[in-house]
Design an enzyme around this catalytic site. Sequence first.
Site, PDB file in Angstrom:
ATOM      1  CE  LYS B 175     -11.108   8.917  -0.554  1.00 22.59           C
ATOM      2  NZ  LYS B 175     -11.595   8.106  -1.586  1.00 22.59           N
ATOM      3  CG  HIS B 205      -8.283   3.390   2.569  1.00 19.41           C
ATOM      4  ND1 HIS B 205      -9.023   4.432   2.093  1.00 19.41           N
ATOM      5  CD2 HIS B 205      -8.786   2.277   1.989  1.00 19.41           C
ATOM      6  CE1 HIS B 205      -9.939   3.964   1.275  1.00 19.41           C
ATOM      7  NE2 HIS B 205      -9.828   2.660   1.189  1.00 19.41           N
ATOM      8  CE  LYS B 209      -8.080  -1.818   0.103  1.00 16.45           C
ATOM      9  NZ  LYS B 209      -8.790  -2.465   1.212  1.00 16.45           N
ATOM     10  CG  HIS B 267      -8.044   4.975  -3.851  1.00 24.47           C
ATOM     11  ND1 HIS B 267      -7.336   5.402  -2.763  1.00 24.47           N
ATOM     12  CD2 HIS B 267      -9.344   4.988  -3.488  1.00 24.47           C
ATOM     13  CE1 HIS B 267      -8.178   5.667  -1.784  1.00 24.47           C
ATOM     14  NE2 HIS B 267      -9.403   5.435  -2.199  1.00 24.47           N
ATOM     15  CE  LYS B 365     -19.547   5.658  -4.900  1.00 20.76           C
ATOM     16  NZ  LYS B 365     -18.937   4.602  -4.075  1.00 20.76           N
TER      17      LYS B 365
END
Lengths: 299, 513
Positions: B175, B205, B209, B267, B365
């Site tokens: 990405k 990614h 997981k 995600h 964030k």
Amino acid sequence: MQVTLEHTNSSAIAAALVRARHQSGSPAMDMVLTLIVVCDDETVTDALAAATTLSREHPARVIGVILGKRTGAADLHAKIRVGSETSGESILLRLSGRLVPHAESAVLPLLLPDSPVVVWWPGPAPTDPSADAMGALANRRLTDAEAAPRPLRSLQASAKAYTPGDTDLSWTRLTPWRALLAAAYDQVRSPVTGGVIEAGPGNPAGVLLESWLESRLGVHVSWKKIESEKIQRVVLTTARGDICIERDADDSATFSVPGAAPRTVPLPTRTLAELLAEDLRRLDADEVYGATVQRLVKA
Amino acid sequence: MTSAAELGLDNPLRDPQDRRLPRIAGPCGVVLFGVTGDLARKKLIPAIYDLANRGLLPPGFALIGFARHDFGEQGFAQLAKKAAKAGARTPWRESTWKQLFAGVRFVEGSFDDDTAWEKLSHTLAELDEKQGTQGNHAFYLSIPPGLFPVVVSKLKQHGLAQAPGDAWRRVVIEKPFGHDLESAQQLNEIVAEVFPPESVFRIDHYLGKETVQNILAFRFANGMFEPVWNSHYVDHVQITMAEDIGIGTRAGYYDGIGAARDVIQNHLLQLMALVAMEEPVSLNAASLRIEKQKILANARPPQRLDLHTSHAQYTTGWAGGEEVAGYLEEEGIPADSTTETYAAIRLDIETRRWAGVPFYLRVGKRLGRRVTEVAVVFKRAPHLPFQSTDVEELGQNALVMRIQPDEGVTLRFGAKVPGTVMEIRDVNMDFAYGGTFVEDSPEAYERLILDVLLGDPPLFPQHEEVELAWEILDPIIRHWSRKKSIDTYPAGTWGPQSADAMIARDGRRWRRP
């Protein structure tokens, strides 16, 4: 935290466990299995260290059982450890006197509800593990022929008594070899016409490898006896040339297949904890092991 | 499709029952573009080392670096060794490195330099012969998307995209897959012109997981959750990905991209699809993709974007006991930037199962703490045979899947407070994957790189999924870009007031994770 109980019984041990878990602040249980380690004073330290390391991958209630002298009055001492540094919990039981032949009665009340039970004999194992009173508590029984005074005889005994759920750690030690051989075949893709195993006499892993190769490939595999404790070299003959895997010094092997230059590949000697971790990844019967040892009995 | 031969089914030494034998990739090489980047140094090279250490790489494995640097083969090997040593999860073994080292090559040159590509071509041929890679190569494009066209076209021009005989060539891309629908389509056209869809591996990614894969196990291996997994019982779903850190050194990448493009597009929408999809008929790539696409195709952004979305920037504040700078004061960020560091949106999935059940997605964030979780919040019991005062402290039942950190599952329900006549309060029942257990489980990149080499695609999104995700997000981002100002929230808190107001409008509130 650690708790020591003397002249005790199983219900007092179970109550102490619950109390210890509450006091360490986490009443939740995330343990996935009970691991019973049947050992003596000599093997207990190494065996419990391996079992505790194992708890990192498979959080477990580890019950170490030390069988003492069979004479005298029945007595039970326990040492409990909860939390601190590892997941899971461990109980060390020291049995003596008339309790020894009935050791399973002390262990039964301490098994985790519903979860699988594994029993492991790090030293000499009973000749028929599943008929053993302790072995009968478990879904999986782990023996270790290499730790017995006469490895081959011990392997043959457990092969004869094979019940689904049994495995021997010498089979686990063989996995890297089997993985390399399967990878070699993936590359060559040509029927195997014969094979040679070079290993020391009386090496139980070598015997299992021979039986496995013969049963899978349907060819005769011969032995070349050499002065070495380990399996040193395996050669499989194919129409396209020889597959050869030879152990080198530092945890590696030379891997040669027809049509490619020889290469070095990892072949590490694994620790007891790593072997146990592999074994406990599956808690159902290992059919391939079953077929391999059953062939051993027939031969 | 993966053939029987690739799965090793015609190998008498393999048996589906024999689950001890690891899946080892066949002979192959990985050509790494962008070797000096953060991703290559911190994740890819250590993951390759870890795979080698676990014995999962084939005996004939090669790692080829391609870059403009003139550090030569020795220099590249040293860089790779340093990166592997610093980032490896498994213990360092010099012998493992020596084995990897035999297959390490470096090709120097810029991406438009034909002689360098000739050299790459020769290097691959040499490896096929000496190292035994047998013509199988994966091209890992760990480079900015702007460079894709030149690299992909050169791969084609020099015949590297075409494998001889029954060998394979695969391309791996990271990405961002574009910054809106149009750019994603352009990017896909460039790659699709040269590589067939089954040879393109897009890395998200998150999907590598263990805990994300556990969502599939949790939903489809158990009988007790599926009956309540629908609009009859579920009130709404909250999917949160919060980070406690700021943008750090990623200013150049982050500004102009923002939280929604960076995280929601890939995600969070993938997580939503896994949580919301119907049961696939099998867990192979095609079946999984069909079910995920149905969800993505039917997820609608809200009609009133001003009422049901929120975006904001963090300002100077105290986060976790430290005073930290606001977004606009971060190094490399223009003072008039309107890039969002927090985004919250409501989506509605128009299927029978989910009609009337909003999905709230939020990401940010410098929030209260680092956590990624999916919370399924259930409706209240239709009738409560208690006094209203007895159940004052009873909330809604919730099932929370914690993706990271502290991986596990929590079930929240009411229980009687001991000693009272009948007073009910919420309690948690917790399943944790165990602290150290998780550290010992493989990194997402190990699993994903191995899957690329095995040609096993279930965990990689295809371009249809990427484009559907942009279709959901594009109108929202367009709406935000038309606004002149952006909300703010102090660093270290749980986001802006507008996000609280947005969910309160529906009579709900955010969970404090």
